[in-house]
Design a protein around this motif. Structure first.
Motif, PDB file in Angstrom:
ATOM      1  N   PRO A   1      51.919  34.803 156.359  1.00  0.00           N
ATOM      2  CA  PRO A   1      52.869  33.749 155.999  1.00  0.00           C
ATOM      3  C   PRO A   1      52.341  32.835 154.900  1.00  0.00           C
ATOM      4  O   PRO A   1      51.156  32.499 154.861  1.00  0.00           O
ATOM      5  CB  PRO A   1      53.054  32.983 157.320  1.00  0.00           C
ATOM      6  CG  PRO A   1      52.684  33.956 158.385  1.00  0.00           C
ATOM      7  CD  PRO A   1      51.584  34.781 157.795  1.00  0.00           C
TER       8      PRO A   1
ATOM      9  N   ARG B   1      55.509  28.157 153.717  1.00  0.00           N
ATOM     10  CA  ARG B   1      56.823  27.995 154.336  1.00  0.00           C
ATOM     11  C   ARG B   1      57.067  29.029 155.430  1.00  0.00           C
ATOM     12  O   ARG B   1      58.176  29.159 155.934  1.00  0.00           O
ATOM     13  CB  ARG B   1      57.934  28.065 153.280  1.00  0.00           C
ATOM     14  CG  ARG B   1      57.817  26.985 152.215  1.00  0.00           C
ATOM     15  CD  ARG B   1      59.013  26.967 151.288  1.00  0.00           C
ATOM     16  NE  ARG B   1      60.227  26.528 151.960  1.00  0.00           N
ATOM     17  CZ  ARG B   1      61.405  26.400 151.363  1.00  0.00           C
ATOM     18  NH1 ARG B   1      61.517  26.691 150.057  1.00  0.00           N
ATOM     19  NH2 ARG B   1      62.466  25.992 152.023  1.00  0.00           N
TER      20      ARG B   1
ATOM     21  N   ARG C   1      56.841  32.384 155.222  1.00  0.00           N
ATOM     22  CA  ARG C   1      57.537  33.589 154.774  1.00  0.00           C
ATOM     23  C   ARG C   1      56.582  34.750 154.570  1.00  0.00           C
ATOM     24  O   ARG C   1      55.457  34.570 154.092  1.00  0.00           O
ATOM     25  CB  ARG C   1      58.284  33.306 153.472  1.00  0.00           C
ATOM     26  CG  ARG C   1      59.315  32.198 153.561  1.00  0.00           C
ATOM     27  CD  ARG C   1      59.807  31.761 152.199  1.00  0.00           C
ATOM     28  NE  ARG C   1      58.732  31.236 151.360  1.00  0.00           N
ATOM     29  CZ  ARG C   1      58.931  30.581 150.218  1.00  0.00           C
ATOM     30  NH1 ARG C   1      60.159  30.403 149.775  1.00  0.00           N
ATOM     31  NH2 ARG C   1      57.911  30.128 149.518  1.00  0.00           N
ATOM     32  N   THR C   2      57.029  35.941 154.897  1.00  0.00           N
ATOM     33  CA  THR C   2      56.321  37.177 154.579  1.00  0.00           C
ATOM     34  C   THR C   2      57.325  38.154 153.963  1.00  0.00           C
ATOM     35  O   THR C   2      58.536  37.923 153.988  1.00  0.00           O
ATOM     36  CB  THR C   2      55.695  37.817 155.838  1.00  0.00           C
ATOM     37  OG1 THR C   2      56.728  38.066 156.796  1.00  0.00           O
ATOM     38  CG2 THR C   2      54.635  36.905 156.453  1.00  0.00           C
TER      39      THR C   2
ATOM     40  N   LEU D   1      57.921  38.854 150.877  1.00  0.00           N
ATOM     41  CA  LEU D   1      58.632  38.343 149.702  1.00  0.00           C
ATOM     42  C   LEU D   1      58.726  39.378 148.581  1.00  0.00           C
ATOM     43  O   LEU D   1      59.552  39.240 147.688  1.00  0.00           O
ATOM     44  CB  LEU D   1      57.944  37.081 149.183  1.00  0.00           C
ATOM     45  CG  LEU D   1      57.988  35.868 150.120  1.00  0.00           C
ATOM     46  CD1 LEU D   1      57.222  34.699 149.510  1.00  0.00           C
ATOM     47  CD2 LEU D   1      59.424  35.459 150.424  1.00  0.00           C
TER      48      LEU D   1
ATOM     49  N   CYS E   1      54.275  31.853 145.075  1.00  0.00           N
ATOM     50  CA  CYS E   1      55.144  31.475 146.195  1.00  0.00           C
ATOM     51  C   CYS E   1      54.656  30.168 146.808  1.00  0.00           C
ATOM     52  O   CYS E   1      54.511  30.053 148.020  1.00  0.00           O
ATOM     53  CB  CYS E   1      55.209  32.583 147.251  1.00  0.00           C
ATOM     54  SG  CYS E   1      53.617  33.071 147.967  1.00  0.00           S
TER      55      CYS E   1
END
Length: 228
Positions: free
Chosen positions: A8, A11, A13-14, A16, A39
């Motif tokens: 992650p 934020r 997120r993975t 991307l 990112c």
């Protein structure tokens, strides 16, 4: 392990790098690779794709695209008093690219952040202007800078008045916002477009919509259109 891809990012997120890999809507475009360049908060990607030109030949192309999510903006107006509510705040990108002080006059706006466009713009209108509006009128949605930015902006309009004022507005200080609220005669805003005092694209688009098809259209404009 790469942040934003295998683990992650800040934020959470993975994956991307998977965004845009499975597009099949255009047979002239074949996506070959998607690379995440940054990112930190938003996402900068470089996409490699094959493109078939009008004469039939294929070429290998690369484009960088900046993904900050979709957004929404709203024009608040008082048709009886012929006024609009706009905001003014500092915009660093405009400042570094020739704007005298970076203080742009704009319609209230913000990112969707997971909400529907209508939910998001009602939230942003309340935060920035201090007015809580009912169901806004949907105007249109556009890509503001399609050559490099993925963002699509949803445009709205809604009336305001003493009954919609619920707060002072000004934005969220904890997020670094320092927003002034401006109530202006609508006729003055059109003059400000002409002299460059209003130089924000979404604001100009909504003000011109208001003059041509919205709450400030004249009978001479509305009449012929209605009879076509």
């Amino acid at each position: 392990m790469i942040e934003g891809i295998d683990i992650p990012d800040r934020r959470g997120r993975t994956g991307l790098d998977r965004y845009g890999r499975d597009l099949t809507g255009n047979p002239r475009v074949r996506i070959r690779d998607v690379e995440v360049l940054a990112c930190d908060w938003y996402v900068l990607r470089k996409t490699t794709f094959d493109y078939r030109h009008a004469d039939g030949h294929w070429s290998r192309e690369q484009r960088e695209n900046y993904d900050r999510g979709d957004g929404a903006t709203i024009l608040l107006y008082d048709a009886d008093r012929r006024t609009v509510l706009l905001t003014r705040q500092f915009r660093l990108p405009a400042y570094v690219n020739g704007h005298p002080d970076g203080m742009l006059i704009e319609t209230a706006a913000g990112l969707l952040d997971g909400d529907s466009p209508e939910e998001a713009i009602r939230r942003e209108a309340a935060e920035e202007t201090g007015h809580t509006v009912g169901r806004p009128e949907y105007v249109f949605a556009v890509y503001m800078s399609p050559g490099s930015v993925t963002e699509r902006v949803h445009f709205f309009a809604a009336p305001y008045g003493s009954g919609t004022a619920t707060d002072a507005g000004g934005g969220i200080a904890a997020e670094g916002e320092d927003i002034s609220v401006l109530e202006l005669p609508f006729a003055d805003t059109l003059a400000m477009i002409r002299d460059g005092s209003i130089a924000d694209a979404k604001t100009i688009m909504l003000l011109q919509w208001a003059a041509l098809d919205g709450p400030f259209r004249s009978d001479s404009v509305a009449g012929p259109a209605a009879n076509r």
